[in-house]
Enzyme design. Sequence first.
Site, PDB file in Angstrom:
ATOM      1  N   SER A   1      -7.669 -74.019 -72.404  1.00  0.00           N
ATOM      2  CA  SER A   1      -8.958 -73.906 -73.104  1.00  0.00           C
ATOM      3  C   SER A   1     -10.116 -73.458 -72.215  1.00  0.00           C
ATOM      4  O   SER A   1     -11.196 -73.165 -72.737  1.00  0.00           O
ATOM      5  CB  SER A   1      -9.310 -75.228 -73.775  1.00  0.00           C
ATOM      6  OG  SER A   1      -8.508 -75.371 -74.921  1.00  0.00           O
TER       7      SER A   1
ATOM      8  N   LYS B   1     -11.627 -70.258 -73.205  1.00  0.00           N
ATOM      9  CA  LYS B   1     -12.608 -70.151 -74.309  1.00  0.00           C
ATOM     10  C   LYS B   1     -13.985 -69.754 -73.792  1.00  0.00           C
ATOM     11  O   LYS B   1     -14.764 -69.123 -74.506  1.00  0.00           O
ATOM     12  CB  LYS B   1     -12.676 -71.488 -75.066  1.00  0.00           C
ATOM     13  CG  LYS B   1     -11.384 -71.789 -75.840  1.00  0.00           C
ATOM     14  CD  LYS B   1     -11.350 -73.215 -76.374  1.00  0.00           C
ATOM     15  CE  LYS B   1     -10.054 -73.471 -77.140  1.00  0.00           C
ATOM     16  NZ  LYS B   1      -9.799 -74.884 -77.420  1.00  0.00           N
TER      17      LYS B   1
ATOM     18  N   TYR C   1      -4.930 -65.569 -79.410  1.00  0.00           N
ATOM     19  CA  TYR C   1      -5.406 -66.867 -78.904  1.00  0.00           C
ATOM     20  C   TYR C   1      -4.363 -67.518 -77.980  1.00  0.00           C
ATOM     21  O   TYR C   1      -4.703 -68.039 -76.910  1.00  0.00           O
ATOM     22  CB  TYR C   1      -5.734 -67.784 -80.090  1.00  0.00           C
ATOM     23  CG  TYR C   1      -6.070 -69.200 -79.686  1.00  0.00           C
ATOM     24  CD1 TYR C   1      -7.302 -69.511 -79.129  1.00  0.00           C
ATOM     25  CD2 TYR C   1      -5.145 -70.235 -79.859  1.00  0.00           C
ATOM     26  CE1 TYR C   1      -7.609 -70.815 -78.732  1.00  0.00           C
ATOM     27  CE2 TYR C   1      -5.440 -71.532 -79.474  1.00  0.00           C
ATOM     28  CZ  TYR C   1      -6.668 -71.818 -78.913  1.00  0.00           C
ATOM     29  OH  TYR C   1      -6.962 -73.104 -78.525  1.00  0.00           O
TER      30      TYR C   1
ATOM     31  N   TYR D   1     -14.655 -81.624 -75.375  1.00  0.00           N
ATOM     32  CA  TYR D   1     -14.287 -82.190 -76.678  1.00  0.00           C
ATOM     33  C   TYR D   1     -15.061 -83.475 -76.939  1.00  0.00           C
ATOM     34  O   TYR D   1     -16.265 -83.534 -76.676  1.00  0.00           O
ATOM     35  CB  TYR D   1     -12.768 -82.408 -76.759  1.00  0.00           C
ATOM     36  CG  TYR D   1     -11.995 -81.166 -76.400  1.00  0.00           C
ATOM     37  CD1 TYR D   1     -12.205 -79.983 -77.112  1.00  0.00           C
ATOM     38  CD2 TYR D   1     -11.080 -81.140 -75.358  1.00  0.00           C
ATOM     39  CE1 TYR D   1     -11.511 -78.825 -76.786  1.00  0.00           C
ATOM     40  CE2 TYR D   1     -10.385 -79.987 -75.031  1.00  0.00           C
ATOM     41  CZ  TYR D   1     -10.603 -78.844 -75.753  1.00  0.00           C
ATOM     42  OH  TYR D   1      -9.929 -77.710 -75.425  1.00  0.00           O
TER      43      TYR D   1
ATOM     44  N   VAL E   1      -5.991 -78.230 -71.272  1.00  0.00           N
ATOM     45  CA  VAL E   1      -4.884 -79.190 -71.218  1.00  0.00           C
ATOM     46  C   VAL E   1      -3.908 -78.932 -70.073  1.00  0.00           C
ATOM     47  O   VAL E   1      -3.066 -79.774 -69.787  1.00  0.00           O
ATOM     48  CB  VAL E   1      -4.062 -79.291 -72.530  1.00  0.00           C
ATOM     49  CG1 VAL E   1      -4.801 -80.017 -73.612  1.00  0.00           C
ATOM     50  CG2 VAL E   1      -3.589 -77.944 -73.000  1.00  0.00           C
TER      51      VAL E   1
HETATM   52  N1  GLU Z   1      -3.366 -74.127 -76.186  1.00  0.00           N
HETATM   53  C1  GLU Z   1      -3.986 -75.383 -76.481  1.00  0.00           C
HETATM   54  C2  GLU Z   1      -4.194 -75.463 -77.968  1.00  0.00           C
HETATM   55  O1  GLU Z   1      -4.826 -74.611 -78.513  1.00  0.00           O
HETATM   56  C3  GLU Z   1      -5.279 -75.488 -75.720  1.00  0.00           C
HETATM   57  C4  GLU Z   1      -5.913 -76.813 -75.835  1.00  0.00           C
HETATM   58  C5  GLU Z   1      -6.704 -77.201 -74.616  1.00  0.00           C
HETATM   59  O2  GLU Z   1      -6.566 -76.641 -73.538  1.00  0.00           O
HETATM   60  O3  GLU Z   1      -7.503 -78.127 -74.745  1.00  0.00           O
HETATM   61  O4  GLU Z   1      -3.721 -76.354 -78.611  1.00  0.00           O
END
Ligand code: GLU
Length: 306
Positions: free
Chosen positions: A63, A66, A190, A242, A260
């Site tokens: 993430s 992003k 994505y 988050y 993650v």
């Molecule tokens: N590939 C993970 C998802 O979209 C990324 C989540 C993350 O890094 O927090 O579920």
Amino acid sequence: MDLQELVDAVCADVGGHLGRGRVADYIPALARVDPRHFGLAIASVDGQHAAGGDADMPFSIQSISKVFALTLALDRIGDPLWQRVGREPSGSPFNSIVQLEREQGIPRNPLINAGALVVTDCLLAGGTPDAAIADILAFMRARAHDAAVCVDAEVAASEAETGFRNASLANFIRAFGNIAHPVADVLATYFSQCALSMDCRQLAQAALYLANDGIDPRDGEIVIDAEGARRINAIMMTCGHYDASGDFAFRVGLPGKSGVGGGILAIAPGKAAIAAWAPGLNDQGNSLVGALALERLSRRTGWSVF
Ligand code: GLU
């Protein structure tokens, strides 16, 4: 301040905590990463670099991507992006779907999965997933000043196999008309974006424009205008972790974005970009030792923006 001494001191600070947390286990490629890894890298706006631990070991940035996708989308379409995605913290887990129905398919912010899927839809811009991924990869290589940055195909494929919740989010948003391209194309893009493989050094270097009003100090390139860079930092501060974004602001006081894979990117505006990596996660899916390292670094430097 000697940055290498700082990195060495922070590495020593967290030495007794290595291995803490739970490695993400929703796909095999992440589950098999040794939780005792720890890397830290700093790139400063005045051209200094320092790194310690496993700072040269590539990991799945997940993430954290992003932030870069948001940069590209803001640079390309500007303010109209904010008609399709909000900029409020969600207070919900990264992959939550509950707010979307109440809020008519407009995700709370671009750093939760729902918002990132809308951003990715913007990046497709009528083209193919392959073209969009090639664009993102070219951007990351240019910003990292390193052609070795790549997409881990195994991670991308596993994400696709297990991405039922992301598929649900994308379909739900599309039902509200806030995704324009075929859902399969948005998801393919994505998943590849999340599967970017980078090490701490590359990541700190790649994000340096965010510490320098949108300009990459290494080559003078205007990556995004100063207002855009300020806004991305604001969103990282309020939404980058988050439902634990408040806790990260409280403890570290820097704009940050977690993934993650165990990476955390933090920005000290006007000073430096910092990348920490430790695969063990806390209950909110953020790197436990990575956050601890950044807390120590912030305390040692006084770089908190507060
Ligand atoms: N590939 C993970 C998802 O979209 C990324 C989540 C993350 O890094 O927090 O579920």
